[in-house]
Design an enzyme around this catalytic site. Sequence first.
Site, mmCIF file in Angstrom:
data_model
loop_
_atom_site.group_PDB
_atom_site.id
_atom_site.type_symbol
_atom_site.label_atom_id
_atom_site.label_comp_id
_atom_site.label_asym_id
_atom_site.label_seq_id
_atom_site.Cartn_x
_atom_site.Cartn_y
_atom_site.Cartn_z
ATOM 1 N N HIS A 122 -32.113 -0.626 19.065
ATOM 2 C CA HIS A 122 -32.866 -0.863 18.673
ATOM 3 C C HIS A 122 -34.130 -0.339 18.146
ATOM 4 O O HIS A 122 -35.133 -0.736 19.438
ATOM 5 C CB HIS A 122 -32.688 -2.033 17.552
ATOM 6 C CG HIS A 122 -31.637 -3.390 17.302
ATOM 7 N ND1 HIS A 122 -30.590 -2.559 16.634
ATOM 8 C CD2 HIS A 122 -31.111 -3.886 18.235
ATOM 9 C CE1 HIS A 122 -29.911 -3.352 16.418
ATOM 10 N NE2 HIS A 122 -29.677 -4.026 17.447
ATOM 11 N N ASP A 174 -23.735 -3.919 27.912
ATOM 12 C CA ASP A 174 -24.224 -4.185 25.990
ATOM 13 C C ASP A 174 -24.486 -3.818 25.891
ATOM 14 O O ASP A 174 -25.883 -4.009 25.265
ATOM 15 C CB ASP A 174 -23.913 -5.885 26.058
ATOM 16 C CG ASP A 174 -23.876 -6.288 24.377
ATOM 17 O OD1 ASP A 174 -23.450 -5.045 23.872
ATOM 18 O OD2 ASP A 174 -24.316 -7.615 24.279
ATOM 19 N N HIS A 222 -19.417 -1.578 28.378
ATOM 20 C CA HIS A 222 -19.757 -1.819 27.480
ATOM 21 C C HIS A 222 -21.607 -1.366 26.745
ATOM 22 O O HIS A 222 -22.601 -2.117 26.791
ATOM 23 C CB HIS A 222 -20.079 -3.206 26.978
ATOM 24 C CG HIS A 222 -20.282 -4.879 26.174
ATOM 25 N ND1 HIS A 222 -19.831 -5.609 26.039
ATOM 26 C CD2 HIS A 222 -20.786 -4.147 24.751
ATOM 27 C CE1 HIS A 222 -20.071 -6.015 24.663
ATOM 28 N NE2 HIS A 222 -20.743 -4.815 23.646
ATOM 29 N N ASN A 224 -18.115 -0.233 17.261
ATOM 30 C CA ASN A 224 -18.462 -0.581 15.885
ATOM 31 C C ASN A 224 -19.855 0.459 14.971
ATOM 32 O O ASN A 224 -21.427 0.317 14.760
ATOM 33 C CB ASN A 224 -19.790 -2.274 15.952
ATOM 34 C CG ASN A 224 -20.557 -2.447 16.684
ATOM 35 O OD1 ASN A 224 -20.181 -1.794 17.731
ATOM 36 N ND2 ASN A 224 -21.460 -3.079 16.548
ATOM 37 N N HIS A 238 -22.848 0.660 22.689
ATOM 38 C CA HIS A 238 -23.188 0.814 21.924
ATOM 39 C C HIS A 238 -24.261 1.760 21.758
ATOM 40 O O HIS A 238 -25.707 1.586 21.951
ATOM 41 C CB HIS A 238 -23.972 -0.115 21.318
ATOM 42 C CG HIS A 238 -22.814 -2.071 21.003
ATOM 43 N ND1 HIS A 238 -22.273 -2.456 20.182
ATOM 44 C CD2 HIS A 238 -23.615 -2.801 21.469
ATOM 45 C CE1 HIS A 238 -21.239 -3.415 20.272
ATOM 46 N NE2 HIS A 238 -21.868 -4.206 20.898
#
Length: 467
Positions: free
Chosen positions: A335, A331, A64, A98, A66
């Site tokens: 940012h 996960d 997982h 995404n 991103h």
Amino acid sequence: MIKMIWDHVIKNGYIYNGTDFIKGNLYINDGKIAAISENELEGEAKKTTDANEKYVLPGFIDTHVHSRDPGATYKEDFYYSTQAAAAGGVTTVFEMPNTNPPINNVENLYKQKDNLTPKAHVDFGIWGICLGDLNRNEILPLHEAGVIGFKFFWGYAINSETFQLAYNYKDGDEGVIPPLPDGEVYDIFKEVEKTGQILAIHAENNEIIQRLTKQVEDSGRRDYEALLEGRPNLAEEMTIQSGIAMAKKLGTRLHILHVSTGEGVKLVRQSQAEGYPITSETCPHFLFLSNEDYEKVGPQMKVYPPVKYKKDQDELWRGIQDGTVSIVCSDHAPHTEEEKDGDLWSIPAGMCGVETLAPLLLNAVSEGKITLKQVCDLLSENPAKQYGIYPNKGSLAVGTDADITIVDMNAEMIIKRENLHSKSKVTAFDQFPVKGVPAATIVRGVTVMEEGQIVSEPIGQMIKPIK
Ligand code: DOR
Ligand code: ZN
């Protein structure tokens, strides 16, 4: 007699054979595990590593991640995130869909493979995204083309042009497709069932969150407890419940992403006891943090679903002990520092995680919470089996990919944000002391990380499930 030449010999390690740790040597040729032996084998080694009684484990898999690539590479990109992975002992990552563009059709999947490959320090799988009727006809082709599984962000609105998640959607917002109605979700379950692959859901009920968040917002509260009142355990519980009901009816292989509540664990446990193929994962922030840590850690720990209460943490550990929760993943959702440096309410959710996943779990071994075998199950064997890449990944069987993580259970380290390899340094675990550290990361025979240093150019390849 022809003299045997080994590409790489790892000597004097405790080698995991799927059951036990055997003191011995591991031999690598052509990127594959060639032999494991308690005695020294004849031949010459091009490279020798003295494991010096460290543990030699099947490479860790982070299912997982991103990496924001393409689309938001100012936050992170695959060149950085896979260095962070290698630094943290991870040999394979599964990249979330995404991105911008999202992985909603085969064309975008192939483009993503070409985009990620030259930057990949470790191997990678790619998730496909489910957008309901918008890409229902793309699910079977994505399956054929080799996605690792399908992700559905249940309860999220998406931008109608870019298909990006609308994080703080409010009813009536323009330019977005609102969260899908249950009938359309049902058809997602039906379509993914045809592929036989996993349907992984982000489980938070939008209607509960919208209403309750508005109520706490209107009251003027902006503290962490208010955030949890606006995104209560119930939001996760209701969506998991609906997901399980649909999966039971349709036979879909449902996987619950980042379970954060005790209620979630109990629902998964019950459905498993009834014999349904439903699986779940959790993340270090849910296992090692609770609302009580907010005062110390601050807004950096904001993530969706949010970190809940001590009682949830306890139930997640029980879920790990009894096998209800079979995977721990990061996960990883970076940012920038600037984006995270605001008030709790307006900053985005997510933080770095791929580099600290294994050290935090190894530290849990040092503290006696779990065993090293359980770490191999949670980070290697279970994810590999669940996503159809075992035994090539997730095992040290002779003939399979030489994906290896060497760990030093005596080494101590303090996790420091400035040492992270990600572009963003946002972590909830800054200054967290750990005992148990990955000492080397080997991907298909190539040493990518040694003693914390990245020592290889990108050599990662896309992997597909075995059909
Ligand atoms: O905190 C989160 N961040 N939760 C998600 O579901 C998405 C992720 C992201 O991509 O930023
Ligand atoms: Zn995620």
